[in-house]
Write an enzyme that holds these catalytic residues in place. Structure first.
Site, PDB file in Angstrom:
ATOM      1  N   MET A  17      41.681  45.931  39.739  1.00 52.15           N
ATOM      2  CA  MET A  17      40.465  45.712  40.515  1.00 52.15           C
ATOM      3  C   MET A  17      40.621  46.381  41.871  1.00 52.15           C
ATOM      4  O   MET A  17      41.562  46.087  42.620  1.00 52.15           O
ATOM      5  CB  MET A  17      40.180  44.215  40.677  1.00 52.15           C
ATOM      6  N   GLN A  70      47.273  52.119  36.898  1.00 52.84           N
ATOM      7  CA  GLN A  70      46.076  52.601  36.221  1.00 52.84           C
ATOM      8  C   GLN A  70      45.622  53.910  36.845  1.00 52.84           C
ATOM      9  O   GLN A  70      45.505  54.019  38.066  1.00 52.84           O
ATOM     10  CB  GLN A  70      44.919  51.613  36.274  1.00 52.84           C
ATOM     11  N   CYS A 101      35.130  51.709  34.186  1.00 48.80           N
ATOM     12  CA  CYS A 101      34.454  51.521  35.466  1.00 48.80           C
ATOM     13  C   CYS A 101      32.969  51.862  35.337  1.00 48.80           C
ATOM     14  O   CYS A 101      32.613  52.954  34.894  1.00 48.80           O
ATOM     15  CB  CYS A 101      35.098  52.392  36.536  1.00 48.80           C
ATOM     16  N   GLY A 204      36.605  39.912  29.480  1.00 47.98           N
ATOM     17  CA  GLY A 204      35.234  39.506  29.750  1.00 47.98           C
ATOM     18  C   GLY A 204      35.029  38.013  29.625  1.00 47.98           C
ATOM     19  O   GLY A 204      35.267  37.427  28.565  1.00 47.98           O
ATOM     20  N   ARG A 228      37.845  39.043  37.084  1.00 48.09           N
ATOM     21  CA  ARG A 228      37.171  38.219  38.096  1.00 48.09           C
ATOM     22  C   ARG A 228      37.589  36.756  38.063  1.00 48.09           C
ATOM     23  O   ARG A 228      37.515  36.067  39.078  1.00 48.09           O
ATOM     24  CB  ARG A 228      35.655  38.340  37.912  1.00 48.09           C
TER      25      ARG A 228
END
Length: 370
Positions: A17, A70, A101, A204, A228
């Protein structure tokens, strides 16, 4: 779960992130439990050109293992050069490639979640990465596709197997969904059925350890990628460790314990950036995530989110009602971005042909971090 020669247990991966998964946040998460903790996005152009900011972002703590980086790129030659630098200079133990992304500045150049639509280009990038990786495992993270009319994940997964990738991760949303709606876990199950040869990781709507267990059981995926759900909650990785080990314990920190973690996070950021001002300013975005669900007045929240030094931040943290217990459901559930988009910004004519694509000179981003 094995990713190449790397054993990952519990089968949990911290999602890359931008602006979040630096050494400071990874350290907080790693202290909670095992797994694979991935760096922020590094652009292959920035690495190949040895951009000072990019090189500074490829940093790991001495005890951080395995080291996972990454990379984002759209040009096969540049991707190959960057992966070769990582491998030959021992910069990391694992390379993940970003094809998930959804932000406009990436997709309008044909990168991120837009790129797998061009099957030929995807294949050339994966082939270049694997050819230059030496013994390092190469993986990729992707979305279902651009939208429901342009799904790419099954083709992309098969190409990944054919080109020698060690694992694939799927975020169960399309690019146009961004972070809105509900993640499609059925797509993760379909991908697992399509590519049984390598591990498939699901991503997800994992907000709790129970979500992670439910995902693995209902989809058959080999592991989970958490993004998240851990914002302001590094202890989620303790819950995940316990859950995959079959232990019932779950972290339910009091506000005092949360405040102590906030202070430590800020201190680690100062150490990470080598600047108190930079570290404290960077910490500001985390304040709301840490305090989600707690009854803390707007004034104190504002003071915490505008502190300009560690001492000022510590003074404000000392004002928190430390005895407040974990607020339960009010602190659980979705956090971070949650909106959808009207459309995906793409290069002109991108959807005309799903084959190969010529890359424009400005398609490669030169600045890492998203």
């Amino acid at each position: 779960m094995k990713i190449g020669s790397i054993e990952v247990w519990p089968p949990v991966v911290l999602a890359p992130m931008a602006g979040v998964t630096n050494t400071a946040f990874r350290a907080l998460c790693r202290e909670q439990g095992g797994g694979l903790y991935v760096s922020e996005m590094i652009t292959t152009r920035g690495l190949a050109e040895r951009n000072p900011k990019t090189l500074a972002m490829i940093r790991f703590q001495p005890d951080e293992t395995p080291r996972s980086v990454q990379l984002y790129g759209v040009d096969p030659e540049t991707v190959g050069r960057a992966v070769r630098i990582v491998a030959e200079e021992g910069l990391a133990d694992h390379v993940d490639l970003n094809f998930g992304c959804p932000v406009p500045k990436v997709t309008r150049r044909g990168g991120g979640s837009a790129l797998p639509y061009k099957r030929g280009l995807l294949r050339r990038i994966l082939r270049a990465a694997v050819a230059n990786a030496g013994t390092l495992p190469v993986t990729m993270k992707m979305r279902k596709g651009i939208d429901d009319d342009h799904l790419t994940y099954l083709d992309a997964g098969r190409i990944a197997v054919q080109e020698g990738l060690s694992a694939v991760a799927l975020h169960g949303r399309t690019a146009v969904q961004h972070y809105g709606g509900t993640a499609d876990w059925d797509a993760i199950a379909r991908l697992k059925d399509a590519v049984p040869e390598i591990p498939v990781l699901g991503n997800g709507d994992i907000w709790s350890a129970e979500d992670a267990i439910r995902m693995t059981r209902t989809t058959g995926c080999d592991g989970v990628v958490v993004g998240r759900g851990c914002l302001g909650r590094p202890w989620l990785f303790r819950d995940l460790d316990n859950a995959f080990q079959g232990r019932p314990e779950r972290a339910r920190p009091s506000l005092g314990e949360v405040g102590a973690t906030m202070a430590r996070h800020a201190e680690l950021l100062v150490e990470c950036f080598g600047s108190e001002t930079h570290g404290v300013l960077d910490f500001r975005k985390h304040v709301g995530w840490y305090l989600k669900g707690f009854e803390v007045g707007a004034g104190l929240r504002r003071d915490l989110a505008t502190a300009g030094s560690l001492d000022e931040l510590r003074d404000h943290l000392a004002r928190l009602p430390a005895g407040l217990p974990w607020p339960g459901e009010a602190a659980d559930g979705p956090r971070g971005k949650s909106s959808s988009r009207d459309r995906v910004h793409l290069p002109d004519g991108w959807l005309d042909d799903p084959g190969d694509a010529e890359i424009s000179p400005d398609a490669e981003l030169d600045t890492s971090g998203g």
